[in-house]
Enzyme design. Sequence first.
Site, PDB file in Angstrom:
ATOM      1  N   GLU A 132       0.789  -1.235   0.000  1.00  0.00           N
ATOM      2  CA  GLU A 132       0.000   0.000   0.000  1.00  0.00           C
ATOM      3  C   GLU A 132       0.825   1.293   0.000  1.00  0.00           C
ATOM      4  O   GLU A 132       0.568   2.197   0.788  1.00  0.00           O
ATOM      5  CB  GLU A 132      -0.963  -0.001   1.198  1.00  0.00           C
ATOM      6  CG  GLU A 132      -1.840  -1.240   1.249  1.00  0.00           C
ATOM      7  CD  GLU A 132      -2.801  -1.269   2.449  1.00  0.00           C
ATOM      8  OE1 GLU A 132      -2.671  -0.432   3.352  1.00  0.00           O
ATOM      9  OE2 GLU A 132      -3.679  -2.150   2.461  1.00  0.00           O
ATOM     10  N   GLU A 248      -6.201 -10.804  -1.280  1.00  0.00           N
ATOM     11  CA  GLU A 248      -6.976 -10.617  -0.039  1.00  0.00           C
ATOM     12  C   GLU A 248      -8.470 -10.553  -0.318  1.00  0.00           C
ATOM     13  O   GLU A 248      -9.194  -9.705   0.212  1.00  0.00           O
ATOM     14  CB  GLU A 248      -6.540  -9.321   0.664  1.00  0.00           C
ATOM     15  CG  GLU A 248      -5.044  -9.219   0.920  1.00  0.00           C
ATOM     16  CD  GLU A 248      -4.643  -7.998   1.741  1.00  0.00           C
ATOM     17  OE1 GLU A 248      -5.518  -7.298   2.297  1.00  0.00           O
ATOM     18  OE2 GLU A 248      -3.420  -7.734   1.822  1.00  0.00           O
TER      19      GLU A 248
END
Length: 353
Positions: A132, A248
């Site tokens: 991220e 995910e």
Amino acid sequence: MSEPRSLKAQAAAHHLLVGFALNVQQLRESEAYRRLVAEQSSIAVAENAMKWSSLRPTPDQYFFEDADFLLQFTETNRIKLRGHNLCWHEQLPKWFGPTATAANARSLLTEHIRTVAGRYAGRIHSWDVVNEAVEPKDGRPDGLRDSPWLKLIGESYLEVAFRTARQADPTALLTYNDYDIEGETEYDAAKRSAVLLLLRRLKQRNVPIDAVGIQSHISAGGQHRYGTSLQQFIRSCREMDLEVFVTEMDVDDRELPRDVLQRDAGVAQTYRSYLDTVLREQNVRAVLAWGVDDAHSWLQAKRPRNDGAPHRPLLFDEKLRPKPAFAAVIGSFAAARPLPAPSAGQALRGSKR
Ligand code: XIL
């Protein structure tokens, strides 16, 4: 129709890996959980056990018990393990803020990577080296997130992390992992461009990077759409020789009605159409759901439904019974075009994993 086979058998027929983020407490305590995971998966990842906050109780101590336990379980059951993650702006230990400075941040990062990736070297399928790192809302021309690592080290922290990871574990596939690159919104489009810009910069500098993780925390109902832009993104990754993992996946059902049958059908349909789109691209190699059963999904605490009903975002219910989403994923794997076996080079780097 014949009975659905296991996820891993259906995935293997298409040279895909499939599995879940694992909760070490459940793994230690529940025989049923262990049996299900062993039956169904060919790949796994620690939901929390390999993050800084779990591994680093103090600046000079490491806690490896949970991560070691997990790896022992996956190796015993011939499940490949992803490492998540080596460098992130969240879930840093409490001591990090007061301790890290511009003078020591680079060595904090490299020592952590050498110790952790080095400990498990040769036994990890792929590491989420950086998680991220892109946030267009932070307003930088390069799209990078204004994270503690960026503030302390500068943009070279990404390169440093990947190079150190390659040295510490030359066989793991080194992955950049991010979210909000899935949808057809303007924001997701900006995020995709910024991620591609970053990947191109890294590739140009010969930074060792092998794969991109598309987190795939998606939503059912409402205005949510997933399709051609995501496919285009995956193709751009392929042009850079990058494999892609769905790392995910879960389906937020807040915009679906409370009725469980309707909700389960909507969630299943969302899994199916998302995976049908993604699996058209041959560089997509693995699909992991972010958790095994609904009751333990992070979404329960993170984004509760307005009506207070528990979320139903995963493939198994609170009693570990398969839901319509399970059949949808098997169906999508079965429909996926058979993929060529990995090339010799990929097989070499991927062999241990
Ligand atoms: C989440 C875990 O599921 C939670 O248990 C924890 O409290 C917070 O982190 N993106 C990521 C994951 O890369 O590490 C996050 O996991 C979910 C979002």
